[in-house]
Design a protein around this motif. Structure first.
Motif, short mmCIF file in Angstrom:
data_model
loop_
_atom_site.label_atom_id
_atom_site.label_comp_id
_atom_site.label_asym_id
_atom_site.label_seq_id
_atom_site.Cartn_x
_atom_site.Cartn_y
_atom_site.Cartn_z
N ARG A 1 0.85 -1.21 0.00
CA ARG A 1 0.00 0.00 0.00
C ARG A 1 0.88 1.25 0.00
N LYS A 2 1.93 1.23 0.81
CA LYS A 2 2.84 2.38 0.86
C LYS A 2 3.57 2.56 -0.46
N VAL A 3 4.00 1.45 -1.06
CA VAL A 3 4.70 1.50 -2.34
C VAL A 3 3.83 2.16 -3.39
N LEU A 4 2.57 1.75 -3.46
CA LEU A 4 1.65 2.32 -4.44
C LEU A 4 1.41 3.80 -4.18
N LEU A 5 1.29 4.17 -2.92
CA LEU A 5 1.08 5.58 -2.57
C LEU A 5 2.31 6.42 -2.90
N PHE A 6 3.50 5.91 -2.53
CA PHE A 6 4.74 6.63 -2.83
C PHE A 6 4.89 6.84 -4.33
N THR A 7 4.62 5.79 -5.08
CA THR A 7 4.78 5.85 -6.53
C THR A 7 3.85 6.90 -7.13
N LEU A 8 2.60 6.89 -6.70
CA LEU A 8 1.62 7.85 -7.21
C LEU A 8 2.04 9.28 -6.89
N VAL A 9 2.49 9.51 -5.66
CA VAL A 9 2.85 10.86 -5.23
C VAL A 9 4.08 11.37 -5.99
N PHE A 10 5.15 10.57 -6.02
CA PHE A 10 6.39 11.02 -6.64
C PHE A 10 6.26 11.16 -8.16
N GLU A 11 5.60 10.20 -8.80
CA GLU A 11 5.44 10.28 -10.25
C GLU A 11 4.54 11.46 -10.63
N SER A 12 3.49 11.70 -9.85
CA SER A 12 2.59 12.83 -10.14
C SER A 12 3.31 14.16 -9.95
N ALA A 13 4.09 14.27 -8.88
CA ALA A 13 4.82 15.51 -8.62
C ALA A 13 5.84 15.77 -9.72
N GLY A 14 6.57 14.73 -10.11
CA GLY A 14 7.55 14.88 -11.18
C GLY A 14 6.90 15.26 -12.49
N ALA A 15 5.78 14.60 -12.82
CA ALA A 15 5.07 14.90 -14.07
C ALA A 15 4.55 16.33 -14.08
N LEU A 16 4.03 16.80 -12.94
CA LEU A 16 3.48 18.15 -12.86
C LEU A 16 4.57 19.21 -13.08
N ILE A 17 5.70 19.05 -12.40
CA ILE A 17 6.78 20.03 -12.53
C ILE A 17 7.34 20.05 -13.95
N LEU A 18 7.56 18.87 -14.54
CA LEU A 18 8.08 18.80 -15.90
C LEU A 18 7.09 19.37 -16.90
N THR A 19 5.81 19.11 -16.68
CA THR A 19 4.79 19.64 -17.58
C THR A 19 4.78 21.17 -17.57
N LEU A 20 4.79 21.74 -16.37
CA LEU A 20 4.80 23.20 -16.25
C LEU A 20 6.06 23.79 -16.87
N HIS A 21 7.17 23.09 -16.72
CA HIS A 21 8.45 23.60 -17.25
C HIS A 21 8.49 23.53 -18.78
N TRP A 22 7.92 22.46 -19.34
CA TRP A 22 8.00 22.25 -20.78
C TRP A 22 6.84 22.88 -21.56
N ALA A 23 5.82 23.35 -20.86
CA ALA A 23 4.62 23.86 -21.53
C ALA A 23 4.94 25.01 -22.48
N GLY A 24 5.82 25.92 -22.06
CA GLY A 24 6.16 27.05 -22.91
C GLY A 24 7.00 26.66 -24.11
N GLU A 25 7.71 25.54 -24.00
CA GLU A 25 8.59 25.09 -25.08
C GLU A 25 7.86 24.31 -26.15
N MET A 26 6.91 23.44 -25.74
CA MET A 26 6.31 22.52 -26.70
C MET A 26 4.79 22.50 -26.69
N GLY A 27 4.16 23.35 -25.93
CA GLY A 27 2.70 23.35 -25.88
C GLY A 27 2.19 22.41 -24.80
N TRP A 28 0.98 22.66 -24.31
CA TRP A 28 0.47 21.93 -23.15
C TRP A 28 0.26 20.44 -23.41
N SER A 29 -0.33 20.09 -24.54
CA SER A 29 -0.65 18.67 -24.78
C SER A 29 0.61 17.82 -24.82
#
Length: 454
Positions: free
Chosen positions: A137-165
């Motif tokens: 249960r902890k593994v699944l929670l950790f994975t969801l939190v860290f992957e979501s946080a990483g995806a969010l930061i990278l998305t915001l950083h790359w949005a201006g370079e390549m568009g939101w989608s």
């Protein structure tokens, strides 16, 4: 006579007779074969023809074993369906198929059997079955939190370079890939993350994801619970100290070796040199991403990276190699022998001698496997020795870095490297245990003999 005839015959094959190690190996094998089949479908590739089976098998093995070695470029060869298939295999391979199976079992509200707990124990490399479901249960929670946080930061950083989608897609793909220490990318052109060698945001996020995924879920759980428990186990202390040492040690040496190399660090400013050396040190032990051109690095750097790849990540993580704790135990054993001490001690706690034997066995088996496969590839492949050794060790350590040989491997070479990735992910001892159907423990000891050592 009638009673004897009415007795049910003993089945030739019983699922309950299969050991957890055998089911663990078979489960990974099944995922690889299914993934390879999906990649051969016309919908998986841009040209509409699907991958040839050997290439599909290689890619599926690399994804499921969270390695990152590729024979075709992920970003330009595969359609969205093909890339998502690879991403799914990365996620299942990184978490372990039993962790994913347990998730569905919990969702359906079913009880986790003792045999399933044994498989989870094998999958997460735990000492006992106690608390494994809670850990899942902890593994699944950790994975969801860290992957979501990483995806969010990278998305915001790359949005201006390549568009939101595209930024959202790139953010999710690279976050999942690097948290699971796979190193697959969709940048295209076999460039990995080299366009972002001096980008502090991309470097920091990817490095954090790799380090967190590489220290092991048990260590993450202990760190999160530290506020309440105020105590860390010897295992966690060894993992953290050894991981920090290898990361800093590797970064300093890569910085020194490549400082004047006009094809790697020399053209970069001081910030770029720092991030390039640090990123490559982190990735060398666990992840196949790179911001420096591996094929253009000096031989001294490549040999250093071979050593770091062989050591690998930590137990119970998404990385491969002989593991940091194995390496630390061997170093401590040598130190204890030099100082004529009977016990191996970490942080004022003794390591049982059985762990030393296991560490020695893992290291020797891994070294033998790497040497043997390297020798064979020296016969079948057209490349210099160091490049072949680099590629072989990268496959065993499930690292995924390539000095340029992998896309040009022969069919036999692809099969051999695929086997190395598989053995590196499940562990050489697990493979040996799975192949050994009768491992009965002897209840006697032979008389002691004398042998001269050294």
């Amino acid at each position: 006579m009638e009673e004897q005839l009415s007795r049910p015959k003993k089945p030739l094959f019983s699922l309950s007779a299969i050991s957890p190690a055998q089911l663990f190996v078979a489960g990974f094998g099944a995922i690889i074969l299914f993934g390879a089949f999906l990649l051969t479908l016309p919908a998986a590739t841009v040209n509409g023809q699907g991958l040839p089976f050997i290439d599909a098998l290689f890619t599926a093995t690399s994804a499921t074993c969270v390695t990152g070695l590729v024979v075709v470029d992920t970003g330009t060869t595969f359609t969205t369906f093909g890339q998502l298939t690879i991403l799914g295999m990365i996620q299942i391979g990184g978490l372990g198929f039993m962790t994913v199976a347990t998730l569905f079992t919990l969702i359906l509200g079913r009880k986790i059997s003792f045999r399933q707990r044994l498989l989870i124990q094998e999958s997460l490399n735990q000492l006992s079955v106690e608390g494994v479901v809670k850990l899942v249960r902890k593994v699944l929670l950790f994975t969801l939190v860290f992957e979501s946080a990483g995806a969010l930061i990278l998305t915001l950083h790359w949005a201006g370079e390549m568009g939101w989608s595209q930024a959202i897609y790139f953010g999710i793909f690279h976050s999942v890939s690097n948290f699971n220490n796979a190193g697959f990318d969709v940048v295209g052109g076999f460039r990995s993350l080299t366009p972002y060698v001096s980008d502090p945001i991309v470097n920091f996020v990817i490095i954090t994801l790799i380090l967190v995924g590489g220290i092991g879920f048990v260590v993450i759980a202990e760190l999160i619970d530290y506020r309440t428990r105020r105590k860390l186990s010897m295992h966690t202390k060894v993992v953290l100290s050894m991981s920090a040492f290898l990361t800093v040690f590797g970064a300093i040496l890569i910085f020194a070796f490549e400082f004047t190399n006009p094809k790697t660090l020399a053209p970069l400013d001081w910030s770029g040199k720092f991030w390039g050396a640090l990123f490559q040190s982190v990735c060398t032990r666990t992840d196949g991403a790179n911001t420096l051109s591996i094929g253009d690095m000096h031989q001294s750097s490549l040999f250093l990276m071979v050593i770091l790849m062989f050591i690998g990540a930590s137990p119970g993580s998404t990385g491969g190699g002989i593991k940091t704790t194995t390496f630390a135990t061997l170093l401590a054993a040598v130190w204890a022998m030099v100082r004529s001490q009977g016990d191996i001690v970490f942080f004022k706690q003794r390591v049982h001698e059985s762990k030393v034997y296991k560490a020695l066995t893992i290291a020797f088996a891994a070294l033998t496997l790497v040497i043997l496969v390297t020798m064979i590839l020296c016969i079948t492949e057209k490349a210099n020795f160091l490049v072949i050794l680099f590629e072989t060790t990268s496959a065993f350590g499930t690292v995924g870095l390539s000095a340029g040989l992998t896309p040009h491997l022969t069919e036999f070479g692809k099969i051999l490297i695929s086997f190395m990735m598989f053995a590196g992910r499940v562990g050489p001892l697990t493979v040996a245990f799975a192949l050994n159907w009768d491992r009965k423990k002897k209840h006697f000891r032979y008389s002691e003999g004398k042998i001269i050592i050294g």
